[in-house]
Design an enzyme around this catalytic site. Structure first.
Site, PDB file in Angstrom:
ATOM      1  N   PRO A 151       0.826  -1.212   0.000  1.00 57.89           N
ATOM      2  CA  PRO A 151       0.000   0.000   0.000  1.00 57.89           C
ATOM      3  C   PRO A 151       0.863   1.267   0.000  1.00 57.89           C
ATOM      4  O   PRO A 151       0.537   2.258  -0.656  1.00 57.89           O
ATOM      5  CB  PRO A 151      -0.811  -0.120   1.282  1.00 57.89           C
ATOM      6  CG  PRO A 151      -0.887  -1.593   1.552  1.00 57.89           C
ATOM      7  CD  PRO A 151       0.406  -2.164   1.044  1.00 57.89           C
ATOM      8  N   GLY A 154       5.085   1.591  -4.156  1.00 52.66           N
ATOM      9  CA  GLY A 154       4.798   1.147  -5.524  1.00 52.66           C
ATOM     10  C   GLY A 154       6.050   1.324  -6.358  1.00 52.66           C
ATOM     11  O   GLY A 154       6.916   0.442  -6.410  1.00 52.66           O
ATOM     12  N   ARG A 266       8.721  -7.053 -18.431  1.00 53.67           N
ATOM     13  CA  ARG A 266       8.125  -5.904 -19.146  1.00 53.67           C
ATOM     14  C   ARG A 266       7.842  -6.223 -20.603  1.00 53.67           C
ATOM     15  O   ARG A 266       6.981  -5.612 -21.222  1.00 53.67           O
ATOM     16  CB  ARG A 266       9.068  -4.706 -19.078  1.00 53.67           C
ATOM     17  CG  ARG A 266       9.127  -4.147 -17.703  1.00 53.67           C
ATOM     18  CD  ARG A 266      10.028  -2.973 -17.541  1.00 53.67           C
ATOM     19  NE  ARG A 266       9.856  -2.501 -16.189  1.00 53.67           N
ATOM     20  CZ  ARG A 266      10.845  -2.261 -15.340  1.00 53.67           C
ATOM     21  NH1 ARG A 266      12.089  -2.401 -15.727  1.00 53.67           N
ATOM     22  NH2 ARG A 266      10.591  -1.840 -14.130  1.00 53.67           N
ATOM     23  N   ILE A 360     -13.445   7.029 -33.415  1.00 59.22           N
ATOM     24  CA  ILE A 360     -13.971   6.643 -34.731  1.00 59.22           C
ATOM     25  C   ILE A 360     -15.347   5.984 -34.586  1.00 59.22           C
ATOM     26  O   ILE A 360     -16.201   6.101 -35.463  1.00 59.22           O
ATOM     27  CB  ILE A 360     -12.949   5.721 -35.452  1.00 59.22           C
ATOM     28  CG1 ILE A 360     -11.759   6.567 -35.911  1.00 59.22           C
ATOM     29  CG2 ILE A 360     -13.592   4.974 -36.626  1.00 59.22           C
ATOM     30  CD1 ILE A 360     -10.577   5.771 -36.443  1.00 59.22           C
ATOM     31  N   GLU A 386       3.837  -3.017 -13.716  1.00 56.72           N
ATOM     32  CA  GLU A 386       5.236  -3.428 -14.001  1.00 56.72           C
ATOM     33  C   GLU A 386       6.093  -2.199 -14.287  1.00 56.72           C
ATOM     34  O   GLU A 386       6.977  -2.212 -15.150  1.00 56.72           O
ATOM     35  CB  GLU A 386       5.287  -4.468 -15.118  1.00 56.72           C
ATOM     36  CG  GLU A 386       4.443  -5.684 -14.717  1.00 56.72           C
ATOM     37  CD  GLU A 386       4.963  -7.020 -15.188  1.00 56.72           C
ATOM     38  OE1 GLU A 386       6.050  -7.068 -15.784  1.00 56.72           O
ATOM     39  OE2 GLU A 386       4.266  -8.015 -14.919  1.00 56.72           O
TER      40      GLU A 386
HETATM   41  C1  LIG Z   1      -4.233  -4.165 -12.320  1.00 57.02           C
HETATM   42  C2  LIG Z   1      -2.946  -4.121 -11.577  1.00 57.02           C
HETATM   43  C3  LIG Z   1      -2.237  -5.292 -11.356  1.00 57.02           C
HETATM   44  C4  LIG Z   1      -1.041  -5.278 -10.641  1.00 57.02           C
HETATM   45  N1  LIG Z   1      -0.400  -6.461 -10.369  1.00 57.02           N
HETATM   46  C5  LIG Z   1       0.678  -6.464  -9.521  1.00 57.02           C
HETATM   47  C6  LIG Z   1       1.271  -7.707  -9.087  1.00 57.02           C
HETATM   48  O1  LIG Z   1       0.860  -8.802  -9.495  1.00 57.02           O
HETATM   49  N2  LIG Z   1       2.291  -7.649  -8.201  1.00 57.02           N
HETATM   50  C7  LIG Z   1       2.790  -6.478  -7.723  1.00 57.02           C
HETATM   51  O2  LIG Z   1       3.737  -6.506  -6.927  1.00 57.02           O
HETATM   52  N3  LIG Z   1       2.259  -5.285  -8.124  1.00 57.02           N
HETATM   53  C8  LIG Z   1       1.215  -5.254  -8.995  1.00 57.02           C
HETATM   54  N4  LIG Z   1       0.644  -4.057  -9.390  1.00 57.02           N
HETATM   55  C9  LIG Z   1       1.171  -2.804  -8.855  1.00 57.02           C
HETATM   56  C10 LIG Z   1       1.816  -1.922  -9.911  1.00 57.02           C
HETATM   57  O3  LIG Z   1       3.010  -2.469 -10.381  1.00 57.02           O
HETATM   58  C11 LIG Z   1       1.968  -0.514  -9.316  1.00 57.02           C
HETATM   59  O4  LIG Z   1       0.647   0.027  -9.308  1.00 57.02           O
HETATM   60  C12 LIG Z   1       2.917   0.372 -10.094  1.00 57.02           C
HETATM   61  O5  LIG Z   1       4.251  -0.045  -9.942  1.00 57.02           O
HETATM   62  C13 LIG Z   1       2.820   1.834  -9.627  1.00 57.02           C
HETATM   63  O6  LIG Z   1       2.881   1.949  -8.251  1.00 57.02           O
HETATM   64  P1  LIG Z   1       1.757   2.799  -7.482  1.00 57.02           P
HETATM   65  O7  LIG Z   1       0.433   2.380  -7.991  1.00 57.02           O
HETATM   66  O8  LIG Z   1       2.015   2.696  -6.036  1.00 57.02           O
HETATM   67  O9  LIG Z   1       1.982   4.299  -7.960  1.00 57.02           O
HETATM   68  P2  LIG Z   1       3.016   5.353  -7.319  1.00 57.02           P
HETATM   69  O10 LIG Z   1       4.374   4.750  -7.238  1.00 57.02           O
HETATM   70  O11 LIG Z   1       2.417   5.932  -6.102  1.00 57.02           O
HETATM   71  O12 LIG Z   1       3.053   6.455  -8.467  1.00 57.02           O
HETATM   72  C14 LIG Z   1       2.045   7.454  -8.599  1.00 57.02           C
HETATM   73  C15 LIG Z   1       2.490   8.383  -9.746  1.00 57.02           C
HETATM   74  O13 LIG Z   1       3.733   9.012  -9.394  1.00 57.02           O
HETATM   75  C16 LIG Z   1       4.684   8.779 -10.404  1.00 57.02           C
HETATM   76  N5  LIG Z   1       6.020   8.649  -9.833  1.00 57.02           N
HETATM   77  C17 LIG Z   1       6.406   7.910  -8.754  1.00 57.02           C
HETATM   78  N6  LIG Z   1       7.724   8.038  -8.554  1.00 57.02           N
HETATM   79  C18 LIG Z   1       8.194   8.873  -9.516  1.00 57.02           C
HETATM   80  C19 LIG Z   1       9.491   9.390  -9.850  1.00 57.02           C
HETATM   81  N7  LIG Z   1      10.601   9.046  -9.162  1.00 57.02           N
HETATM   82  N8  LIG Z   1       9.592  10.233 -10.900  1.00 57.02           N
HETATM   83  C20 LIG Z   1       8.488  10.562 -11.636  1.00 57.02           C
HETATM   84  N9  LIG Z   1       7.245  10.104 -11.375  1.00 57.02           N
HETATM   85  C21 LIG Z   1       7.108   9.270 -10.335  1.00 57.02           C
HETATM   86  C22 LIG Z   1       4.236   7.483 -11.075  1.00 57.02           C
HETATM   87  O14 LIG Z   1       4.768   7.353 -12.374  1.00 57.02           O
HETATM   88  C23 LIG Z   1       2.725   7.647 -11.052  1.00 57.02           C
HETATM   89  O15 LIG Z   1       2.332   8.459 -12.133  1.00 57.02           O
HETATM   90  C24 LIG Z   1      -0.528  -4.053 -10.154  1.00 57.02           C
HETATM   91  C25 LIG Z   1      -1.239  -2.863 -10.393  1.00 57.02           C
HETATM   92  C26 LIG Z   1      -2.424  -2.882 -11.091  1.00 57.02           C
HETATM   93  C27 LIG Z   1      -3.167  -1.593 -11.305  1.00 57.02           C
END
Ligand SMILES: Cc1cc2nc3c(=O)[nH]c(=O)nc-3n(C[C@H](O)[C@H](O)[C@H](O)COP(=O)(O)OP(=O)(O)OC[C@H]3O[C@@H](n4cnc5c(N)ncnc54)[C@H](O)[C@@H]3O)c2cc1C
Length: 404
Positions: A151, A154, A266, A360, A386
């Site tokens: 939580p 990410g 990826r 479209i 990912e």
């Molecule tokens: C449908 C789905 C399936 C998934 N499956 C898995 C799974 O099987 N296992 C698993 O471990 N995870 C899984 N994930 C998690 C997914 O990999 C994360 O949601 C993703 O890595 C982004 O992390 P976050 O959602 O916490 O966003 P955050 O890290 O909070 O990012 C929020 C925003 O801030 C930006 N940001 C953050 N840091 C920076 C930086 N240094 N510079 C510029 N911009 C930045 C991001 O690009 C984004 O736009 C899944 C997610 C979804 C939605």
């Protein structure tokens, strides 16, 4: 699953990076083309029927997943000696593309099992672990999951809070993993937790956690915008006990395992985006030919032609980049950067394609009766999971700007 790391500033302009090796050839072999056709047939005959219903009902396609296991699609990259198909990464991206063209949810169920569960076990597991876990996963007796995100962590995965401590013959894991694809359906999860929180990312270790491990709970599934036929839910590690020999690789190697896994997985998301893009183009072209406005099919209006031309051009670029990245991963250097480039480009191009394809379709595109509406929802996540597009740019820049 994110992981962006800080760049090291460099004084000199960077080298251009790896170029296609002389003699590079990533055209499809007869076997690869056969596989592509076979997966397309399977997707059309066995997955397409009921795809809208499963999406509407958020229903996981258990029967389809079983059949994919029987076809060898859940262990595409697993060596034959461990029950897999033992194919190369180019074959893998072809299979993901064809599944995603029909059902992106099914494609992610398959790609997660292959690339973030089977792959790290095959790559970093002991001989005993490979013999124990891979045949079950590769045959589809069970599917796999990957637990990195939490939580509070990410993109910055190293800030994870989950811990693992040794108690005699057991590891005891505590914490919460978020957004876990296949949660509740997987038989095994590759999970990262800190065995030495003082050492930050060097204190992270990886574990193979069986679904029936004591103290492992699956939380309430997410109510997602798209990919509704794939299951995504939290995993709660509440004093979760796994046998000592379920440590994957060395203690402290878990963050490296996670990065290496994402570097190659990826490719699967890039291929998923290419499959969605392909279908969006097909739907846009068919609709534009049929729909008449101002006395002619809308395909005769130049504005529509330009949208379709861009979709087609970007599809070719995304597909070639994805196949090249897969080929590079099979043959040599530059693969992690190319995989990030392929994922970045293919996911953003597919989002543009679905936007235009829906445009479209006019008002009909805004209606769930038309397939493009589902693809428009499904494609959105490809720039997020990912590693977001922003994180892909950091990864690409880090490879280009590093001091070799
Ligand atoms: C449908 C789905 C399936 C998934 N499956 C898995 C799974 O099987 N296992 C698993 O471990 N995870 C899984 N994930 C998690 C997914 O990999 C994360 O949601 C993703 O890595 C982004 O992390 P976050 O959602 O916490 O966003 P955050 O890290 O909070 O990012 C929020 C925003 O801030 C930006 N940001 C953050 N840091 C920076 C930086 N240094 N510079 C510029 N911009 C930045 C991001 O690009 C984004 O736009 C899944 C997610 C979804 C939605």
């Amino acid at each position: 699953m994110g992981t962006g790391e800080q760049l090291t500033p460099v004084a000199e302009p960077p080298a251009a990076g790896p170029e296609p090796a002389p003699g590079a050839d990533f055209s499809l072999s007869e076997e690869q083309e056969l596989l592509r056709r076979e997966v397309r047939r399977f997707a059309e005959e066995r997955i397409r029927p009921g795809v809208e219903e499963r999406d509407r009902e958020h229903r996981f396609p258990e029967a389809v997943v079983r059949e994919m296991g029987e076809m060898g699609l859940l262990g595409v990259l697993v060596p034959e000696e461990y029950g897999g198909a033992g194919l190369d990464k180019l074959s893998y991206v072809l299979a993901v593309e064809e599944l995603a063209r029909v059902c992106p949810s099914t494609a992610v169920t398959m790609s997660v099992t292959n690339s973030v569960c089977c792959w790290p076990i095959a790559e970093f597991g002991s001989e005993e672990q490979k013999r124990r876990f891979l045949p079950e996963l590769a045959s589809g007796a069970c599917i796999g999951g990957f637990g990195l995100t939490e939580p509070g962590s990410g993109s910055d995965a190293a800030s994870m809070r989950s811990t693992a401590r040794r108690e005699g013959d057991w590891w005891v894991l505590d914490g919460e993993k978020a957004w876990i694809t296949n949660a509740g359906f997987a038989g095994y999860y590759v999970v990262m937790a800190k065995t030495d929180p003082e050492r930050d990312k060097r204190g992270v270790s990886a574990f193979v956690v069986p679904a029936d491990a004591e103290g492992l709970e699956v939380g309430t599934p997410e109510d997602k915008l798209g990919l509704r036929a794939s299951r995504t839910a939290p995993l709660v590690l509440n004093g979760c006990r796994v046998p000592a020999d379920h440590l994957l690789g060395e203690e402290g190697q878990g963050f490296y395992i996670a990065l290496a896994t994402l570097d190659h997985s990826r490719l699967g998301i890039a291929a998923q985006a290419v499959g969605i893009h392909q279908r969006a183009l097909e739907l846009a072209r068919d609709y534009a030919r049929d729909r008449v406005q101002f006395g002619v099919p809308i395909a005769r209006h130049q504005a529509i032609q330009f949208m379709i031309a861009r979709m087609s051009t970007e599809l070719a670029a995304a597909r070639l980049l994805t196949r090249y990245a897969a080929w590079a991963a099979d043959h040599g250097s530059g693969a992690p950067r190319l995989a990030a480039e392929a994922k970045l480009y293919a996911s953003e191009a597919a989002n543009r394609a679905c936007y235009d394809a829906l445009q479209i379709h006019g008002g009909n595109g805004f209606c769930e009766e038309y397939e493009i509406a589902r693809l428009y929802r499904d494609v959105r996540v490809t720039t997020i999971y990912e590693g977001t597009s922003e994180i892909q740019r950091l990864v690409i820049a880090r490879h280009l700007l590093r001091d070799d």
